[in-house]
Every structure is written in C-alpha cells, then in structure tokens.
Design a protein around this motif. Structure first.
Motif, PDB file in Angstrom:
ATOM      1  N   HIS A  75       0.864  -1.185   0.000  1.00 21.60           N
ATOM      2  CA  HIS A  75       0.000   0.000   0.000  1.00 21.60           C
ATOM      3  C   HIS A  75       0.900   1.235   0.000  1.00 21.60           C
ATOM      4  N   GLN A  76       0.541   2.188  -0.829  1.00 23.76           N
ATOM      5  CA  GLN A  76       1.321   3.426  -0.916  1.00 23.76           C
ATOM      6  C   GLN A  76       0.730   4.462   0.034  1.00 23.76           C
ATOM      7  N   LEU A  77       1.561   4.948   0.944  1.00 25.28           N
ATOM      8  CA  LEU A  77       1.154   5.978   1.901  1.00 25.28           C
ATOM      9  C   LEU A  77       1.836   7.292   1.533  1.00 25.28           C
ATOM     10  N   GLU A  78       1.050   8.355   1.435  1.00 16.91           N
ATOM     11  CA  GLU A  78       1.593   9.681   1.177  1.00 16.91           C
ATOM     12  C   GLU A  78       1.648  10.430   2.503  1.00 16.91           C
ATOM     13  N   LEU A  79       2.858  10.775   2.931  1.00 18.09           N
ATOM     14  CA  LEU A  79       3.029  11.370   4.256  1.00 18.09           C
ATOM     15  C   LEU A  79       3.751  12.711   4.177  1.00 18.09           C
ATOM     16  N   ARG A  80       3.195  13.693   4.864  1.00 21.94           N
ATOM     17  CA  ARG A  80       3.843  14.994   5.006  1.00 21.94           C
ATOM     18  C   ARG A  80       4.638  14.986   6.310  1.00 21.94           C
ATOM     19  N   LEU A  81       5.958  15.112   6.186  1.00 22.28           N
ATOM     20  CA  LEU A  81       6.823  15.007   7.364  1.00 22.28           C
ATOM     21  C   LEU A  81       6.698  16.238   8.260  1.00 22.28           C
ATOM     22  N   ARG A  82       6.777  15.972   9.557  1.00 28.35           N
ATOM     23  CA  ARG A  82       6.717  17.043  10.543  1.00 28.35           C
ATOM     24  C   ARG A  82       7.942  17.041  11.463  1.00 28.35           C
ATOM     25  N   HIS A  83       8.339  15.858  11.948  1.00 33.08           N
ATOM     26  CA  HIS A  83       9.474  15.776  12.869  1.00 33.08           C
ATOM     27  C   HIS A  83      10.288  14.529  12.583  1.00 33.08           C
ATOM     28  N   VAL A  84      11.530  14.551  13.033  1.00 26.83           N
ATOM     29  CA  VAL A  84      12.408  13.390  12.978  1.00 26.83           C
ATOM     30  C   VAL A  84      13.100  13.270  14.327  1.00 26.83           C
ATOM     31  N   LEU A  85      13.254  12.026  14.795  1.00 22.61           N
ATOM     32  CA  LEU A  85      13.892  11.786  16.083  1.00 22.61           C
ATOM     33  C   LEU A  85      15.374  11.485  15.853  1.00 22.61           C
ATOM     34  N   VAL A  86      16.255  12.350  16.402  1.00 23.31           N
ATOM     35  CA  VAL A  86      17.700  12.199  16.253  1.00 23.31           C
ATOM     36  C   VAL A  86      18.349  12.234  17.630  1.00 23.31           C
ATOM     37  N   ASP A  87      18.961  11.112  18.011  1.00 25.77           N
ATOM     38  CA  ASP A  87      19.657  11.015  19.311  1.00 25.77           C
ATOM     39  C   ASP A  87      18.768  11.464  20.473  1.00 25.77           C
ATOM     40  N   GLY A  88      17.518  11.023  20.416  1.00 25.23           N
ATOM     41  CA  GLY A  88      16.593  11.352  21.499  1.00 25.23           C
ATOM     42  C   GLY A  88      15.993  12.734  21.415  1.00 25.23           C
ATOM     43  N   GLU A  89      16.372  13.512  20.414  1.00 23.24           N
ATOM     44  CA  GLU A  89      15.868  14.884  20.261  1.00 23.24           C
ATOM     45  C   GLU A  89      14.930  14.958  19.063  1.00 23.24           C
ATOM     46  N   THR A  90      13.812  15.630  19.236  1.00 24.06           N
ATOM     47  CA  THR A  90      12.831  15.791  18.159  1.00 24.06           C
ATOM     48  C   THR A  90      13.122  17.071  17.390  1.00 24.06           C
ATOM     49  N   LEU A  91      13.407  16.927  16.086  1.00 27.03           N
ATOM     50  CA  LEU A  91      13.748  18.068  15.240  1.00 27.03           C
ATOM     51  C   LEU A  91      12.688  18.253  14.157  1.00 27.03           C
ATOM     52  N   PRO A  92      12.391  19.507  13.798  1.00 30.65           N
ATOM     53  CA  PRO A  92      11.420  19.741  12.722  1.00 30.65           C
ATOM     54  C   PRO A  92      11.998  19.373  11.364  1.00 30.65           C
ATOM     55  N   VAL A  93      11.169  18.901  10.466  1.00 39.92           N
ATOM     56  CA  VAL A  93      11.595  18.552   9.119  1.00 39.92           C
ATOM     57  C   VAL A  93      10.433  18.821   8.167  1.00 39.92           C
ATOM     58  N   LYS A  94      10.764  19.248   6.944  1.00 41.77           N
ATOM     59  CA  LYS A  94       9.732  19.576   5.955  1.00 41.77           C
ATOM     60  C   LYS A  94       9.895  18.693   4.719  1.00 41.77           C
ATOM     61  N   GLY A  95       8.796  18.555   4.012  1.00 42.16           N
ATOM     62  CA  GLY A  95       8.792  17.747   2.800  1.00 42.16           C
ATOM     63  C   GLY A  95       7.819  16.593   2.927  1.00 42.16           C
ATOM     64  N   LYS A  96       7.609  15.889   1.817  1.00 43.07           N
ATOM     65  CA  LYS A  96       6.715  14.735   1.812  1.00 43.07           C
ATOM     66  C   LYS A  96       7.488  13.499   1.377  1.00 43.07           C
ATOM     67  N   VAL A  97       6.971  12.345   1.756  1.00 44.81           N
ATOM     68  CA  VAL A  97       7.651  11.095   1.445  1.00 44.81           C
ATOM     69  C   VAL A  97       6.605  10.040   1.071  1.00 44.81           C
ATOM     70  N   LEU A  98       6.950   9.194   0.095  1.00 50.29           N
ATOM     71  CA  LEU A  98       6.109   8.057  -0.280  1.00 50.29           C
ATOM     72  C   LEU A  98       6.607   6.827   0.469  1.00 50.29           C
ATOM     73  N   VAL A  99       5.712   6.168   1.175  1.00 50.87           N
ATOM     74  CA  VAL A  99       6.076   4.971   1.932  1.00 50.87           C
ATOM     75  C   VAL A  99       5.277   3.785   1.403  1.00 50.87           C
ATOM     76  N   TYR A 100       5.982   2.736   1.005  1.00 48.49           N
ATOM     77  CA  TYR A 100       5.338   1.512   0.528  1.00 48.49           C
ATOM     78  C   TYR A 100       5.353   0.503   1.676  1.00 48.49           C
ATOM     79  N   ASN A 101       4.166   0.218   2.199  1.00 45.66           N
ATOM     80  CA  ASN A 101       4.039  -0.568   3.413  1.00 45.66           C
ATOM     81  C   ASN A 101       3.190  -1.799   3.148  1.00 45.66           C
TER      82      ASN A 101
END
Length: 675
Positions: A106-132
C-alpha cells in the motif's frame, strides 16, 4: 493596448520568467535583499523623472519586482523540501490521503513534521512516499499522525534517453524521497486534535464513494463514476486509462475545467428564473456551487485550479464591468502561482489553461464560420468547434507529454461527452438523494446504464482503425515554438485584414528548422544503450535514425518514448537464454546471463551486458582480455562473491543500471550487425 485590456499579463509573465529561472539558480537571502533595494531605487527614479519616461521606468521596475517574486517563491518552495540522510530514523508525519493499493503493498503519502535524532525531536519539511505491507484499516485516515521507522531513499530518474522527468515531477509535488516499511515499522497512529479542512474534504469524498457502493455500483463502473464525479482516479485500471486515452476523451476522467464548467452551467440552468436584478444572486450561487464541488472532490489541485479559474470568469460578469475573460484567466493563474509556484510545470495546469485560453480566444470565430439555425446541427457544430479549438491549443503539449494524438477526437467528444455529462448529473443526483433510498437507488440504476454506455462507446471508439497516431513526440523547444506558431496562425486567421501573415510563417519556419536540426544531429549519432527497464534487459544500438533493440521483452515502453521523441525507426530482436554477441558500430557487445574464462577468451567482448535474475559468474582466471565495460541490467541480483569476481575482471567501467541509470556509450558509426 494589450496591457490595458489584459493588465494581469504584466504580472503573470515576469512571475513565470522568475519561476523558470529558478530551475537553474537558487539565490540566497543577500541576493534578494540587494535586488529588492535596486528595484526600489528604480521605482524612485521613475517617480522623479519627467512624465515622458515615467511609464517605461515604472514598467521596468514592475517587471523586475514580479520577476524577483517568482524567483523568490520558487526558491523558497524548493528549500522547504529538506534533505534527509539515507539511514533508518523515526519520523512523525501526517497522512495526506487514503492508502493507495499497489500489487504487493500500500502506498502511503506522508507529510513530514518531525524526525527523532539522538533522542531529540527536530522539525523537518517535505513529503515522502512509503510503501508498506500493512493492510489498510480504519486508522489510515487523511490527517492522522503516523509515527514510523523509515530509511529514506532519494527519488531518481532511470536515466533513459528522452525519458519523462519523474524526479522533477515528484519534487514539484513536494516529494524527494520514498521508502519501504513493514507493519512493525508503524510505531503508532494518532488522531489529531483538529483536522485540516483539506483532510475533512477527503474523508467526505470517501463517504460519498460509499454511497455509490451501497447503491450497487462496483468494479469498472465504480472506477469511472468515481473519477468523473469525485476526482478519485485511484480505482481506475491501467487498461481503462489506455482506452479513454486512445479515444481522445481522457479529460473526462480527470475532474478539471470541463467538470467545473458543467457544474456552473447546470446551476445556471437550474436558477434560470433569477434574471434582471436577481441575476447576481445566480452568479453567486454558481461560484458557491463550484467550491462545494471542489470540496466533495477532495480539494485536489486540479479541481481547485478549475474552480478558481471559473470563479474569476463568473466574477467578471458579476461586477458588471467589461472584463476581458483572458485577464480573469490570468488572474486565477496568478493566485495559483503565488500559492504554489511549481504549478506552472504541471501537465494538467498547462493543458487546462491552454485549452480554456483557446476556447475563449478563438472558438467563437470558428463557430461563426457556419450560421446554422436548426438547434441539433447547431449544437453538434458548436461542440465540434469547441473540441477542435481546444485540441489545436493542446496539440503540442499532448504530443510532448503522451507521445500520441487521438484522430477521432471530434467524433468521440461530440458523441460520448453528452452521455458522460448525463452520467455526471445522474451521479450528483444519486448522491443528493441518498437519504431517499428508493429515489437514490432508481437514479443509481440509470447511472449504471449511462456509465456502461459511456464505457462501451469508448471501447468501440478506441478500437476504430487508426484511432490514434502513436509513437510521435517532440522536444520541449519544438513544443514551445509550435504552440506559439499555432497561436499566431489562429490569431491571423481570425483577423486577416489587420494582421500580417509573416509572424506565424516565421514561427512555422523556426519550428521546421528545429526539426531539421534535430534530424541532422540524430542522423550523425551512434550509440550503444543499455536501458534501465524494469525486470528485463534491453540493449539497443542506435546508428543514425535506426534503432535495433535486443530485449527479453517484446513490450519495451521505456524505449518507445526515446523512439517517438527523436523520430527513430525501431526493430526489436527477442533475446533467448543463450549468450549473444553483437558486433555493431565499433564494438563487440556480449549479452549474457553467464560469464566464465572460456567465454571471455573466445569472444573477447569489449562490452558485457549481464542479464537475467540468476546470473552465473564463474570464479576462475579470465586472462588478460579485460572488457571496457561490464553493465549490470536492472533485473540482475548479485551476491557479494559475484561482485568481488566482477571487480577482479578489472573492466574500465562497472556500471549497475539500477543504481547508476541507463548505460549510454558513443561509438563510431558502422551499420553492420553480426551475432
């Protein structure tokens, strides 16, 4: 004179130029600050000069200002898509739409909001296609928040000659990465406190789709009515799209200007009694209806574009001023470009605006050639003239984007379009009367017949002899010049007394020159090409305008666009499982699924193309006859020890088509083939 009649042309043209320049340059903040100051100085200089030169200086400053706005907006849009490391991380994103079912995922269209890096939540922009591989359930609702684990992979082109620029297309949609995940990678799914209006529209569209299902409309018919009335094209099968495309009525499957126009016209008919002083109320109702229609179709970009375009056209009548409809058209384009500058690169944007521009500018003149009094022939001719005008305006774009031209478009649009329009109206009535089960079911039965008739007529039209001219194409410069040439020619034909034929003739001569130059360049080219084709191997030898293709498949879609764009003559040779060596141009090319020392010493190939899903690479002495290049086809999977053997062969080039793109090597022109 043109500036006074169509003032928005002074705004839209420089903004478009700024956006296009943004394809090659991405200036920083300092540049824009300095440029803004220079523009302000030019404005002030114009203000204090004498009146005779005030307008040119002011015009120059205005053009510069709007050019900078276009460049700034497009640069900002590109910067809003963040770069992501190609390593596994935990992301937080918003589901943009319902999951789209694919053959194995199934193809999921996701608009990114945050990414977890070394325990810290950072903002991120852009969209990503995820095949799940997760089976879609009630939690996968537009607007829901997904916390998921993903290794982003950059979207790339395949590198085939003259291919569609998929990477550019996706980036303009906000996507720069895709990835694969399993059910274990979906960590959590949460509902937002407040869902955005756009997501509510998609949820409402799904509920309307279920009304069709509850009324017994399923399968291919459901796919067609969902596309026509709700703009949901995810249910359409590739075969259905191909049939409607060949028949020349694919535009009825994409909710856009045609559907918005029908909605506006239908509302105008329903409220025909609002005349005179009450006519503005009818116009307001039409505008509201357009945006209600946009909402039930999920507020997709194409529908919003059409609703905005027709809203401006209707507003021009509403204010009771002699508004040029082309100015209203450009005003709607201006709003869309401010909201999303990359929209001007969209095929649907270009096709819809060019079609409407031609209909506004030239359809009345074409329809006036014949003064028909009888209502039925008059209707048929008016439909035909509208179709001819729209097709003429979109001809270069159609050939460039789709490499085909439907020859029976007048017949199909005049005959099938009214049936599809009735289906559209019946579809709306089915939805509106859903609380009245008997009425809704009855209308749904009529809708089922209309959709069946639409599909049947379309299949017959697509099956007609010479229904399309396939495998035609042109380059972007040729498309631009031909579009200008056709526009100038139509303009001349509508006003031959005042206008000179020289401009259209000059553009036609320029177009002919471009085609001639392209033919000359192609005629002197010699290339060996290993295409990046999916799940099969394809190697071609181009000598001038001749393209000889050796492939595991008889259907080589990736090659057809190359052939169509450059006007090549193609012959296909089906490969067997046995090794084949072709001596062509100035190279000996071995296409094989097995290599060993004996084969290499005996054949002494200069280029080796590995093909097949189970390649056999012997671990032995290969002597001193090392090939210039070893090319690994897309379908080949190499184990680690096989990769090590290939490295020991020490070819000058080890090229993996799947990761490096298509392999293209120039060669001296010789037209003899031996294998």
């Amino acid at each position: 004179m043109l500036n006074k009649e169509i003032p928005f042309i002074r705004i839209v043209a420089p903004i478009c130029c700024g956006i296009v320049v943004g394809l090659w340059v991405s200036p920083g903040t300092t540049f824009f600050i300095v440029a803004a100051l220079i523009t302000a100085v030019v404005f002030l200089v114009g203000r204090y000069f004498r009146k005779s030169i005030y307008n040119p200086v002011f015009g120059l400053a205005s053009c510069l200002a709007f050019f900078l706005i276009g460049l700034f907006l497009y640069t900002k849009q590109k910067e809003d898509i963040h770069e992501l490391p190609e390593e596994e991380r935990i992301y937080v994103g918003i589901l943009e739409d319902y999951p789209l079912e694919k053959p194995r995922s199934h193809q999921l269209e996701l608009r990114l909001r945050h990414v977890l890096v070394d325990g810290e939540t950072l903002p991120v922009k852009g969209k990503v296609l995820v095949y799940n591989d997760t089976v879609a359930n009630e939690k996968f609702i537009p607007g829901n928040i997904l916390i998921f684990r993903l290794t982003p992979l950059k979207i790339t082109n395949r590198g085939n000659p003259c291919e569609f620029d998929y990477k550019f297309y996706m980036e303009n949609q906000g996507y720069r990465y895709y990835g694969f995940s399993s059910s274990e990678d979906i960590i959590d799914i949460q509902s937002p406190e407040k869902r955005k209006f756009r997501y509510l529209a998609l949820i409402f569209r799904e509920k309307l789709l279920n009304i069709y299902r509850h009324n017994g409309i399923e399968g291919e018919k459901l796919a067609i009515i969902a596309a026509i009335t709700l703009g949901e094209k995810g249910l359409l099968e590739p075969v259905q799209k191909e049939i409607f495309s060949k028949a020349g009525i694919m535009h009825i499957m994409a909710v856009s200007g045609l559907h918005a126009g029908i909605v506006a016209l239908l509302v105008s008919w329903l409220f025909f009694f609002l005349r005179g002083k009450l006519k503005p109320i009818r116009e307001v109702i039409s505008i509201v209806s357009l945006w209600v229609f946009a909402f039930i179709t999920g507020l997709s970009p194409s529908v919003m574009r059409s609703a905005l375009m027709f809203s401006f056209l209707i507003a021009g009548r509403l204010i009771k001023r002699p508004v040029n409809p082309i100015n209203s058209l450009l005003a709607s384009a201006f709003v869309l470009m401010i909201a999303s500058p990359s929209v001007i690169f969209s095929a649907s944007f270009q096709l819809s605006y060019m079609a409407v521009f031609y209909i506004i500018s030239f359809e009345k003149h074409l329809a006036g050639i014949f003064d028909i009094k009888n209502p039925l022939p008059a209707y048929l001719w008016r439909s035909a003239s509208t179709t001819i005008t729209a097709q003429a305006g979109t001809l270069p774009l159609t050939i460039t984007f789709f490499n085909r031209f439907p020859t029976w478009f007048i017949f199909t649009n005049v005959l099938i379009l009214p049936v599809a329009t009735m289906a559209l109206i019946a579809g709306f009535i089915t939805l509106l009367t859903s609380p009245l089960h008997i009425v809704s079911t009855t209308v749904a039965g009529i809708l089922d017949k209309l959709i069946g008739l639409t599909e049947d007529l379309t299949r017959k039209a697509a099956a007609l002899p010479l229904s399309t001219i396939d495998n035609v194409g042109m380059t972007v410069p040729e498309c631009i010049v031909l579009t200008v040439a056709i526009t100038l020619l139509f303009r001349y034909l509508t006003d031959r007394k005042r206008l000179s034929p020289l401009p259209p003739l000059a553009m036609i001569a320029l177009f002919t020159s471009l085609v001639t130059i392209k033919s000359f360049i192609v005629a002197n080219e010699s290339k060996i090409i290993v295409y990046n084709t999916i799940d099969y191997s394809t190697t071609a030898f181009q000598t001038g305008k001749n393209l000889v293709v050796f492939s595991d498949s008889s259907s080589v879609e990736e090659v057809k666009r190359h052939k169509a764009t450059l006007g090549l003559k193609m012959d296909i040779v089906k490969l067997s499982d046995n090794p084949v060596q072709i001596k062509s141009l100035d190279k000996k090319v071995l296409i094989t699924g097995k290599i060993n020392g004996n084969i290499m010493r005996k054949l002494e190939p200069e280029i080796v193309v590995l093909k097949g899903k189970n390649v056999d690479i012997a671990d032995e002495d290969y002597g001193f006859n090392h090939p210039e290049a070893i090319v690994i086809s897309e379908e080949v999977y190499l184990r680690s020890y096989q990769k090590e053997i290939l490295r020991r062969i020490t070819a000058d080039t080890l090229h993996s088509v799947s990761s490096d793109g298509a392999f293209i090597a120039s060669a001296k022109q010789k037209t003899i083939f031996k294998h």
